[in-house]
Design an enzyme around this catalytic site. Structure first.
Site, PDB file in Angstrom:
ATOM      1  N   GLN A   1      -0.545  -9.021  -0.895  1.00  0.00           N
ATOM      2  CA  GLN A   1       0.431  -8.226  -0.140  1.00  0.00           C
ATOM      3  C   GLN A   1       0.506  -6.817  -0.712  1.00  0.00           C
ATOM      4  O   GLN A   1       0.900  -6.629  -1.860  1.00  0.00           O
ATOM      5  CB  GLN A   1       1.801  -8.906  -0.217  1.00  0.00           C
ATOM      6  CG  GLN A   1       2.910  -8.227   0.542  1.00  0.00           C
ATOM      7  CD  GLN A   1       4.216  -8.978   0.384  1.00  0.00           C
ATOM      8  OE1 GLN A   1       4.503  -9.528  -0.668  1.00  0.00           O
ATOM      9  NE2 GLN A   1       5.012  -9.021   1.443  1.00  0.00           N
ATOM     10  N   GLY A   2       0.123  -5.821   0.075  1.00  0.00           N
ATOM     11  CA  GLY A   2       0.125  -4.433  -0.382  1.00  0.00           C
ATOM     12  C   GLY A   2       1.340  -3.673   0.113  1.00  0.00           C
ATOM     13  O   GLY A   2       1.237  -2.866   1.053  1.00  0.00           O
ATOM     14  N   TYR A   3       2.478  -3.921  -0.505  1.00  0.00           N
ATOM     15  CA  TYR A   3       3.718  -3.229  -0.136  1.00  0.00           C
ATOM     16  C   TYR A   3       4.130  -2.221  -1.210  1.00  0.00           C
ATOM     17  O   TYR A   3       4.140  -1.020  -0.996  1.00  0.00           O
ATOM     18  CB  TYR A   3       4.855  -4.245   0.052  1.00  0.00           C
ATOM     19  CG  TYR A   3       4.894  -4.961   1.382  1.00  0.00           C
ATOM     20  CD1 TYR A   3       3.815  -4.941   2.265  1.00  0.00           C
ATOM     21  CD2 TYR A   3       6.017  -5.692   1.758  1.00  0.00           C
ATOM     22  CE1 TYR A   3       3.863  -5.621   3.473  1.00  0.00           C
ATOM     23  CE2 TYR A   3       6.076  -6.366   2.969  1.00  0.00           C
ATOM     24  CZ  TYR A   3       4.999  -6.331   3.819  1.00  0.00           C
ATOM     25  OH  TYR A   3       5.047  -6.996   5.016  1.00  0.00           O
ATOM     26  N   SER A   4       4.513  -2.718  -2.383  1.00  0.00           N
ATOM     27  CA  SER A   4       5.135  -1.877  -3.408  1.00  0.00           C
ATOM     28  C   SER A   4       4.175  -0.807  -3.937  1.00  0.00           C
ATOM     29  O   SER A   4       2.964  -1.015  -4.027  1.00  0.00           O
ATOM     30  CB  SER A   4       5.617  -2.736  -4.581  1.00  0.00           C
ATOM     31  OG  SER A   4       6.661  -3.592  -4.198  1.00  0.00           O
TER      32      SER A   4
ATOM     33  N   SER B   1       0.371  -9.289  -6.320  1.00  0.00           N
ATOM     34  CA  SER B   1       0.107 -10.625  -6.864  1.00  0.00           C
ATOM     35  C   SER B   1      -1.268 -11.132  -6.428  1.00  0.00           C
ATOM     36  O   SER B   1      -1.598 -11.128  -5.241  1.00  0.00           O
ATOM     37  CB  SER B   1       1.179 -11.611  -6.394  1.00  0.00           C
ATOM     38  OG  SER B   1       2.446 -11.218  -6.868  1.00  0.00           O
TER      39      SER B   1
ATOM     40  N   GLU C   1       8.572 -14.969   4.055  1.00  0.00           N
ATOM     41  CA  GLU C   1       8.450 -15.184   2.610  1.00  0.00           C
ATOM     42  C   GLU C   1       9.625 -15.978   2.060  1.00  0.00           C
ATOM     43  O   GLU C   1       9.487 -16.700   1.068  1.00  0.00           O
ATOM     44  CB  GLU C   1       8.362 -13.820   1.896  1.00  0.00           C
ATOM     45  CG  GLU C   1       8.185 -13.919   0.395  1.00  0.00           C
ATOM     46  CD  GLU C   1       8.067 -12.557  -0.268  1.00  0.00           C
ATOM     47  OE1 GLU C   1       7.517 -12.485  -1.378  1.00  0.00           O
ATOM     48  OE2 GLU C   1       8.533 -11.559   0.328  1.00  0.00           O
TER      49      GLU C   1
ATOM     50  N   SER D   1      14.720  -6.128  -5.448  1.00  0.00           N
ATOM     51  CA  SER D   1      15.576  -6.168  -6.625  1.00  0.00           C
ATOM     52  C   SER D   1      17.007  -6.568  -6.259  1.00  0.00           C
ATOM     53  O   SER D   1      17.440  -6.430  -5.113  1.00  0.00           O
ATOM     54  CB  SER D   1      15.594  -4.799  -7.319  1.00  0.00           C
ATOM     55  OG  SER D   1      16.302  -3.860  -6.531  1.00  0.00           O
TER      56      SER D   1
ATOM     57  N   GLU E   1      19.773  -5.165  -6.992  1.00  0.00           N
ATOM     58  CA  GLU E   1      20.592  -4.037  -6.537  1.00  0.00           C
ATOM     59  C   GLU E   1      20.411  -3.799  -5.041  1.00  0.00           C
ATOM     60  O   GLU E   1      21.379  -3.570  -4.299  1.00  0.00           O
ATOM     61  CB  GLU E   1      20.222  -2.766  -7.330  1.00  0.00           C
ATOM     62  CG  GLU E   1      20.651  -2.788  -8.777  1.00  0.00           C
ATOM     63  CD  GLU E   1      19.763  -3.651  -9.661  1.00  0.00           C
ATOM     64  OE1 GLU E   1      18.700  -4.128  -9.175  1.00  0.00           O
ATOM     65  OE2 GLU E   1      20.121  -3.874 -10.828  1.00  0.00           O
TER      66      GLU E   1
END
Length: 393
Positions: free
Chosen positions: A126-129, A161, A259, A372, A374
């Protein structure tokens, strides 16, 4: 016997008969912080599952699944965890991308990508962050430019990951310039496609090509399952965009919803096994004689019951993520206190971590990855409770 019980009995009996011989040694291996364990053997196991029709059980039958109901999927994940079967290697393709393509992909994309996912022939990441776009996913800077029949991708992803084991990556990239924030947010600014998230697209990108550099990140545990992925002119076919150009935010949010779906119930079974083992350890080494430790063990037990109720009733995804991640992190801290001073020592060369030390260190990341804490609190406050939005510069 109900259809759900028949389904449960079927997977239970199959696991009992198949987790033998060469596969018996795989029991309990793998999972977060332990993805390095017997990866090739676990891949072979999952392909064995596919050959017998036990992958993608929740997919519709026309796409190679079993068309299992939600209750049957819950039974599958429960029985898989109870059998101590090895951690799955194809989770991202089966549980995230597959449902995304089934709901949002073209017929051509479904025909090309779903069969290899079901057969565990192609693994996905998964190429998100990104370094400056983690929880603030709308700040993605990776860009893609159309060049004839292809998209050309430039940028960097991080915390990807199992990218080093994958053949493909679904990438959130900017195909249009980032829109400037409005001085006065409109009433519809939370809807998919609103200006802060406009211009993003969802691309399926092959990793085995020039222009892709994958660099594993060494974690606190000493292992590497996260990666940095650099795209420098990587290419993918124009037909490998899911949804329309600029529609990537809506597709990406749909993937995140999958997910946090029914597969999390299997996670709860894993948590229960960890807690039961910790209670046994506390009784064996005398830590349970400490009233404070006993109180924390009881709180962990009641907290786990709450998590299980959330998983069964389909609670709001952000609340579920916030709850289980803090519960698991606290369990890691409790494990260190139950073990006492022995928790700080390695057994000797090669000084590998034991299961409790790995749990403590890796669970520190639980409240960060997949959104996260937050950010989850902001989502709950603003989108669920309807509270005023947090002031932003």
């Amino acid at each position: 016997m109900s259809s759900v019980e028949e389904f449960r009995t079927g997977i239970r009996d199959w696991l009992r008969s198949q987790l033998t011989g060469e596969f018996a040694a795989l029991k309990g291996l793998g999972g977060p912080g332990r993805e390095h364990e017997a990866f090739a053997e676990r891949l072979a196991w999952e392909r064995h599952m596919a050959a017998h029709g036990w992958t993608c059980v929740g997919w519709p039958k026309e796409y190679g699944g079993r068309g299992a109901s939600i209750e049957e999927q819950l039974a599958f994940h429960e029985e898989y965890a109870l059998a101590d079967a090895p951690a799955r290697v194809n989770h991202i393709g089966e549980q995230l991308l597959g449902p995304t393509l089934i709901d949002h992909g073209t017929e051509e994309q479904k025909a090309r990508f779903l069969p290899p996912i079901r057969a565990v022939e192609e693994l996905w990441c998964q190429g998100y962050s990104e370094p400056d776009a983690g929880s603030d996913l709308a700040a993605v800077r990776t860009r893609a430019v159309r060049d004839g029949d292809e998209w050309v991708v430039h940028g960097q992803k991080i915390w990807t990951s199992l990218a080093h084991e994958s053949q493909w990556c679904f990438v959130l990239a900017r195909t249009e310039p980032r829109a400037e924030p409005r001085a006065e947010p409109r009433a519809d600014s939370r809807t998919p496609g609103a200006r802060p998230h406009a211009g993003l697209s969802y691309l399926l990108v092959p990793l085995d090509q020039p222009g892709v550099d994958i660099r594993p990140i060494v974690q606190l545990t000493g292992t590497s399952e996260f990666n940095e992925v650099f795209f420098d002119g990587a290419r993918t076919a124009a037909t490998h965009m899911v949804g329309a150009p600029g529609d990537g935010w809506r597709i990406a949010m749909a993937t995140l919803g999958y997910e946090r779906g029914v597969s999390t119930l299997g996670q709860q079974v894993g948590f229960r096994r960890e807690l039961e083992a910790l209670i046994a350890l506390a009784r064996a080494n005398g830590a349970a004689d400490d009233p404070l430790i006993r109180d924390r063990l009881v709180r962990a037990w009641t907290g786990l019951r709450t998590l299980r109720a959330h998983a069964r009733t389909g609670t709001e995804p952000s609340l579920a993520k916030l709850s289980w991640s803090h519960w698991h992190r606290d369990l890691g801290e409790l494990a260190m206190d139950v073990r006492g001073s022995a928790a700080t020592l390695a057994a000797g060369e090669p000084y590998e971590l034991d299961a409790w030390q790995r749990l403590f260190l890796f669970s520190r990341a639980d409240t960060i990855y997949a959104g996260s804490s937050e950010i989850q609190r902001n989502i709950i406050a603003e989108r669920v409770l309807g509270l005023p939005k947090e002031p932003r510069a």
